[in-house]
Design an enzyme around this catalytic site. Structure first.
Site, short mmCIF file in Angstrom:
data_model
loop_
_atom_site.label_atom_id
_atom_site.label_comp_id
_atom_site.label_asym_id
_atom_site.label_seq_id
_atom_site.Cartn_x
_atom_site.Cartn_y
_atom_site.Cartn_z
N GLY A 49 50.86 -18.21 -13.72
CA GLY A 49 50.71 -19.26 -12.73
C GLY A 49 49.62 -18.85 -11.76
N GLN A 54 44.92 -19.04 -4.02
CA GLN A 54 44.59 -17.70 -4.52
C GLN A 54 43.12 -17.58 -4.95
OE1 GLN A 54 48.23 -17.64 -7.25
NE2 GLN A 54 47.92 -15.48 -6.80
N CYS A 92 52.23 -10.28 -8.61
CA CYS A 92 51.37 -11.39 -8.19
C CYS A 92 49.92 -10.96 -8.32
CB CYS A 92 51.69 -11.74 -6.73
SG CYS A 92 50.64 -13.04 -6.05
N LEU A 93 49.09 -11.87 -8.83
CA LEU A 93 47.67 -11.54 -9.00
C LEU A 93 46.99 -11.24 -7.66
CD1 LEU A 93 46.69 -14.22 -11.68
CD2 LEU A 93 47.24 -11.81 -12.05
N HIS A 134 57.48 -19.51 -6.99
CA HIS A 134 56.47 -18.53 -6.58
C HIS A 134 55.17 -19.24 -6.18
CE1 HIS A 134 54.52 -14.40 -7.11
NE2 HIS A 134 53.48 -15.21 -7.04
N GLU A 135 54.75 -20.21 -7.00
CA GLU A 135 53.46 -20.89 -6.74
C GLU A 135 53.54 -21.81 -5.53
OE1 GLU A 135 51.00 -19.63 -8.07
OE2 GLU A 135 52.08 -18.60 -9.66
N HIS A 138 53.08 -19.94 -2.45
CA HIS A 138 51.66 -19.67 -2.12
C HIS A 138 51.06 -20.81 -1.30
CE1 HIS A 138 50.49 -15.96 -4.05
NE2 HIS A 138 50.97 -16.31 -5.22
ZN ZN Z 1 51.37 -15.02 -6.80
#
Ligand code: ZN
Length: 159
Positions: A49, A54, A92-93, A134-135, A138
């Site tokens: 995701g 991000q 997480c990226l 999670h997304e 963000h």
């Molecule tokens: Zn993330």
């Protein structure tokens, strides 16, 4: 389709509240290219995701893998969050080399708009429900490390 740069914690842009996308702009060239580039970036980074914030675009847009198929959701909203929660191991990226357990709702109802501007949604459970939580976090300036219960040495999950 260029790969986009994923911004990393503690970049303050990760803490902004993202702005809703005007529905008549979803099919614009700019937003279509953004979706393509975000999907490519998510795949290249081995994520499941990615939220627009991000890649430093302050819009309510996420891309997620749903049964391995990329899905773009504009203006995603979650509701009817289950009382039941599950422990999810997450990375997480935007938070490299940190993994931990986070409590997430087991199931929820989601809605939003796909890349053609069509209203989509449904009930989600399991991993897909976790990725959505999670997304959407963000988009509200929240990182999983804000909610982590305990840290892990490693995990396969990069959300
Ligand atoms: Zn993330």
């Amino acid at each position: 389709m260029p790969r986009l740069e994923v911004i990393k914690n503690p970049n303050p842009h990760l803490r902004r509240i993202a702005t809703p996308v005007a529905l008549d702009s979803i099919t614009s060239k700019t937003n279509q290219k953004l979706v393509d580039d975000m999907i490519l970036t998510m795949k290249k980074e081995n994520g499941v995701g990615l939220a627009a914030v991000q890649v430093d675009v302050n819009q309510r847009l996420i891309v997620v893998l749903d049964d391995d198929e990329p899905l773009a959701i504009f203006n995603p909203e979650l509701s009817n969050l289950s009382f039941a929660k599950v422990m999810s191991d997450e990375g997480c990226l935007s938070v490299p080399k940190v993994w931990g357990y986070v409590k997430r709702h087991r199931s929820l109802t989601w809605k939003g708009f796909d890349r053609e501007g069509k209203a989509i949604g449904g009930r989600a459970a399991g991993f897909f429900a976790i990725v959505l939580q999670h997304e959407v976090d963000h988009l509200n300036g929240i990182l999983f490390i804000d909610k982590v219960e305990s840290y892990l040495e490693t995990s396969n999950s990069q959300i």
